[in-house]
Design an enzyme around this catalytic site. Structure first.
Site, short mmCIF file in Angstrom:
data_model
loop_
_atom_site.label_atom_id
_atom_site.label_comp_id
_atom_site.label_asym_id
_atom_site.label_seq_id
_atom_site.Cartn_x
_atom_site.Cartn_y
_atom_site.Cartn_z
N GLN A 111 0.65 -1.36 -0.02
CA GLN A 111 -0.03 -0.03 0.08
C GLN A 111 0.86 1.31 -0.13
O GLN A 111 0.30 2.40 -0.35
CB GLN A 111 -1.01 -0.01 1.23
CG GLN A 111 -0.33 0.07 2.59
CD GLN A 111 -1.36 -0.11 3.68
OE1 GLN A 111 -1.50 -1.05 4.04
NE2 GLN A 111 -1.72 1.13 4.32
N CYS A 163 -5.40 0.66 3.61
CA CYS A 163 -5.25 -0.92 3.93
C CYS A 163 -6.74 -1.52 3.73
O CYS A 163 -6.82 -2.60 3.53
CB CYS A 163 -4.98 -1.04 5.50
SG CYS A 163 -6.16 -0.21 6.63
N HIS A 185 -6.15 -1.18 11.47
CA HIS A 185 -5.58 -1.66 10.28
C HIS A 185 -6.46 -2.78 9.58
O HIS A 185 -7.01 -3.52 10.48
CB HIS A 185 -4.20 -2.21 10.40
CG HIS A 185 -3.55 -2.60 9.17
ND1 HIS A 185 -3.44 -1.76 8.13
CD2 HIS A 185 -2.76 -3.87 8.96
CE1 HIS A 185 -2.83 -2.37 6.95
NE2 HIS A 185 -2.12 -3.73 7.93
N ASN A 197 -0.93 -9.32 4.80
CA ASN A 197 -0.74 -7.91 4.83
C ASN A 197 -0.40 -7.22 3.70
O ASN A 197 -0.42 -8.03 2.71
CB ASN A 197 0.54 -7.62 5.91
CG ASN A 197 0.16 -6.19 6.49
OD1 ASN A 197 -0.67 -5.27 6.31
ND2 ASN A 197 0.97 -6.01 7.65
#
Ligand SMILES: *[C@@H]1O[C@H](CO)[C@@H](O)[C@H](O)[C@H]1NC(C)=O
Ligand SMILES: *[C@@H]1O[C@H](CO)[C@@H](O)[C@H](O)[C@H]1NC(C)=O
Length: 341
Positions: free
Chosen positions: A141, A147, A284, A305
């Site tokens: 990102q 996110c 997140h 992630n």
């Protein structure tokens, strides 16, 4: 054949190894050499010498923190030097996360209140959606708090693969640029459920290739945003604060989850099953793409992630599962959801 970058990284790893064993006769790589190696391996350039000196001090403090953590054998997970080692924890939090908790939002247009996996009784003992070809490569990102878009897209890529047999990398930038009339705010944060709402009303999302990631807020490319490569029909929330409900869901598809990823240990996480420090202040959005059990019996969630593949276990983190607190580790069981197709 190793590329120059890989060679640098290897040197770097050897440097850490050499400096960790104090009883070894290998001379310690000086901190400033290590910093120089780090700068070139991440192609980092600062605006001036003053900034470089400031970053060096932060780097040094972070390396000391990582070393002292890793010397503690009671910890199940290791920390390591990564792309974020020159950032203070405050800076890191400000630029990398971007999940807005549901409590500050009002959404419910397309959401169904049912939980389609509630009556699931048997789940496999382990699951890894990567092995089923339902997970695209690790994305990054960058310095944009979107996110939420990466989490929603990863869950959508998963259900699309399960429904159509095709794994298609979909566009986060389309969400950043075009999902702007509700509560989502591009690089300033958003919520996966809002993203699902947008995708439903937009009648789909286009591909990463057609609408590539820029990492900054831009204006909506309407031409690309009307070319749909995949669609979803709805979305549902996993009942809150139940890791057993989350397990039923993750056994059936990749699931968007919100967590607290703001701690220093999260910033520097390298490997092993993460057991905290963290809170339940969700900041997140990530994606649970499986679960399993470590060699010593510690159960974990396998989490994708969006911080590039130098962070964690090639971009993934394993987070402790079935803990005493009903919210789950770092609040992972609080606000999980998934698209349907
Ligand atoms: C959400 O909607 C309810 C009912 O319409 C309203 O009372 C509440 O203030 C809203 N909350 C936010 C954060 O906008
Ligand atoms: C689960 O089972 C109950 C009882 O049979 C039923 O009422 C409910 O609709 C089922 N839920 C789903 C999502 O199928």
């Amino acid at each position: 054949m190793a590329s120059p970058t890989q060679c640098l990284c290897l040197l770097f790893v050897l440097g850490i190894w050499a400096s960790q064993g104090s009883s070894r006769s290998v001379p310690e790589v000086s901190m400033s050499d290590r910093f120089e190696q780090w700068l070139s391996s991440y192609s980092r350039v600062y605006q001036d010498a003053k900034e470089k000196e400031k970053r060096f001090q932060i780097f040094k403090e972070n390396v000391e923190y990582i070393k002292s953590h890793n010397a503690d054998s009671s910890k199940k997970y290791k920390l390591g030097v990564n792309e974020f080692t020159d950032l203070t924890n405050e800076e890191f939090k400000a630029m990398r996360n971007g999940y807005k908790m549901r409590s500050s939002n009002n959404i419910s247009v397309s959401k169904t209140s049912s939980f389609r996996y509630e009556n699931v009784t048997a789940v496999p003992s382990t699951m890894d959606w990567r092995k089923k070809g339902a997970v695209t490569g690790i994305k990054d990102q960058g310095q944009c708090g979107c996110c939420w878009a990466f989490s929603a897209v990863a869950a959508m890529e998963g259900i699309t693969k399960l429904k159509t047999g095709k794994l298609i990398s979909l566009s986060e930038q389309e969400l950043v640029d075009c999902d702007v009339n509700g509560e989502d705010q591009g690089c300033n944060g958003g919520l996966m459920d809002n993203a699902f709402e947008f995708i439903i009303s937009n009648k789909g999302l286009t591909t990463e290739t057609k609408y590539p990631y820029e990492g900054v807020d831009g204006s909506c490319n309407k031409k690309e945003s009307t070319k749909h490569a995949a669609k979803i029909t709805g979305y549902e929330d996993v009942p809150s604060n139940s890791e057993s409900a989350l397990l039923k869901a993750v056994a059936n598809q990749p699931i968007s989850v919100a967590i607290d990823a703001g701690g220093a240990d999260f910033q520097h996480y390298k490997s092993g099953v993460f057991t905290g420090e963290c809170t339940t202040y969700l900041d997140h959005g990530v994606t649970a793409v499986g679960y399993g059990q470590d060699g010593d019996g510690t159960k974990y969630w396998l989490v994708k992630n969006s911080w590039g593949s130098s962070w964690g276990e090639n971009g993934y983190i394993r987070m402790e599962r079935d803990i005493a607190a009903k919210e789950g580790i770092c609040g992972i069981a609080m606000e999980a959801s998934y698209p349907t197709a």
